[in-house]
Design a protein around this motif. Structure first.
Motif, PDB file in Angstrom:
ATOM      1  N   SER A 177     -10.228-104.726 -18.760  1.00 39.82           N
ATOM      2  CA  SER A 177      -9.898-104.660 -20.000  1.00 39.82           C
ATOM      3  C   SER A 177      -9.009-105.293 -20.271  1.00 39.82           C
ATOM      4  N   GLU A 178      -7.564-105.238 -19.708  1.00 35.61           N
ATOM      5  CA  GLU A 178      -6.877-105.734 -20.178  1.00 35.61           C
ATOM      6  C   GLU A 178      -6.359-107.105 -20.038  1.00 35.61           C
ATOM      7  N   THR A 235     -10.834-101.568 -13.473  1.00 37.21           N
ATOM      8  CA  THR A 235     -11.823-101.169 -14.984  1.00 37.21           C
ATOM      9  C   THR A 235     -10.077-101.278 -16.206  1.00 37.21           C
ATOM     10  N   ARG A 268     -11.675-110.497 -23.414  1.00 43.00           N
ATOM     11  CA  ARG A 268     -12.094-110.175 -24.054  1.00 43.00           C
ATOM     12  C   ARG A 268     -12.301-109.444 -24.228  1.00 43.00           C
ATOM     13  N   VAL A 269     -13.332-108.144 -23.336  1.00 38.02           N
ATOM     14  CA  VAL A 269     -14.931-107.835 -23.043  1.00 38.02           C
ATOM     15  C   VAL A 269     -13.709-106.080 -23.295  1.00 38.02           C
ATOM     16  N   LYS A 270     -14.407-105.222 -24.269  1.00 39.27           N
ATOM     17  CA  LYS A 270     -13.821-104.109 -24.435  1.00 39.27           C
ATOM     18  C   LYS A 270     -14.042-103.207 -23.614  1.00 39.27           C
ATOM     19  N   GLN A 271     -13.360-101.691 -23.410  1.00 41.94           N
ATOM     20  CA  GLN A 271     -13.227-101.252 -22.363  1.00 41.94           C
ATOM     21  C   GLN A 271     -14.482-100.468 -21.062  1.00 41.94           C
ATOM     22  N   ASP A 272     -15.020 -99.854 -22.832  1.00 42.38           N
ATOM     23  CA  ASP A 272     -16.410 -99.467 -22.571  1.00 42.38           C
ATOM     24  C   ASP A 272     -16.839-100.143 -21.602  1.00 42.38           C
ATOM     25  N   THR A 273     -17.294-101.064 -22.607  1.00 43.45           N
ATOM     26  CA  THR A 273     -18.137-102.242 -20.762  1.00 43.45           C
ATOM     27  C   THR A 273     -18.062-103.091 -20.188  1.00 43.45           C
TER      28      THR A 273
END
Length: 277
Positions: free
Chosen positions: A84-85, A80, A88-93
């Motif tokens: 996320s790093e 995860t 471009r997808v956010k961490q919660d997604t």
């Protein structure tokens, strides 16, 4: 009347239930404060669900279930963070995709094999069936997690509150980040026999959220969270005996009621402060 009230303490399975409640309440409460402060509520939910395939694979290979659970939890947490790093997808997604995928994989593997381990005990816990091995495992993990959090609570607090300031202060931010994820995975393993995978998130979020509403000092927040969590777990296990209900859901309901009461109290204090102004 007194004999009736003391009846749960006369059974060995209830004594073990009370004992594991005391054991796991401290690390889960302490960790919940950091998760709430850092905004990692979904991370606790994600890791708790993602350990299922590790448990099933460990059962297939003949390894201890806690090793599989810990390995799967670390894989979920690390993947995860990496995704996320580097996207471009956010961490919660990313967390939603990772934990739902691993949880689905765990269900598929469980249905595929033949096992005597009941899925309900994995998902919802079996506090009344806790044995000596479960108590020792939970106890050793709880001591390690609690000691690590208490020794590094100031560094972890700064990292949770302001990572940029923590980095500027020379703290090993990356080590603290993945160290917290490791402690999270270990704590979920410790609570596996008590509350299972699904209800473990209640212990990892509610005590910290309640203490956050009641206290303004983080040090006091840690103490209040531990007291609230221990009380809720003992009261839930005790009440479930007379209500003929499962202990884990009863514990989560008590935590929810305490949270609602704390929220109402905080709202009244805010209204009073606004009226005085």
């Amino acid at each position: 009347m007194i004999e009736q009230l003391l009846l749960p303490f006369q059974f060995a399975f209830m004594q073990n239930a009370f004992l594991i409640a005391v054991i796991v309440s401290v690390p889960t409460a302490l960790l919940s404060c950091f998760l709430v402060l850092k905004g990692w509520a979904l991370m606790g939910d994600a890791v708790s669900h993602a350990v299922l395939p590790g448990i099933v694979l460990a059962y297939i290979l003949g390894f201890p279930l806690i090793l599989g659970a810990f390995a799967a939890g670390m894989i979920a947490a690390l993947s995860t963070g990496y995704l996320s790093e580097h996207s471009r997808v956010k961490q919660d997604t990313v967390m939603g995709v990772v934990f739902s995928g691993m949880f689905g994989l765990g269900i598929v593997l469980y249905v595929w094999i033949r096992t005597n381990v009941h899925l309900d005990h994995i998902l919802f816990g079996n506090m009344l069936g806790v044995g000596a091995e479960d108590l020792w495992t939970a106890g050793l993990i709880s001591v390690f997690v609690s000691a690590a959090l208490l020794l590094k609570w100031k560094d972890l607090m700064l990292h949770a509150f302001d990572p940029a300031q923590a980095r500027a202060s020379g703290l090993p931010v990356t080590l603290l980040h993945y160290g917290l994820l490791t402690l999270l995975s270990l704590t979920i393993v410790a609570t596996l026999s008590a509350t299972g995978l699904i209800l473990a998130v209640g212990l990892l979020i509610a005590p910290g959220a309640i203490a956050f509403l009641l206290m303004r000092s983080f040090g006091r927040m840690l103490v209040v969270a531990a007291v609230v969590c221990m009380f809720s777990m003992l009261a839930g296990a005790y009440a479930s005996f007379f209500l003929d209900s499962a202990p884990a859901p009863t514990i989560v309901l008590i935590l929810t009621m305490i949270f609602i009461a704390a929220f109402i109290r905080k709202a009244r204090q805010v209204r009073r402060a606004s009226a005085m102004v």
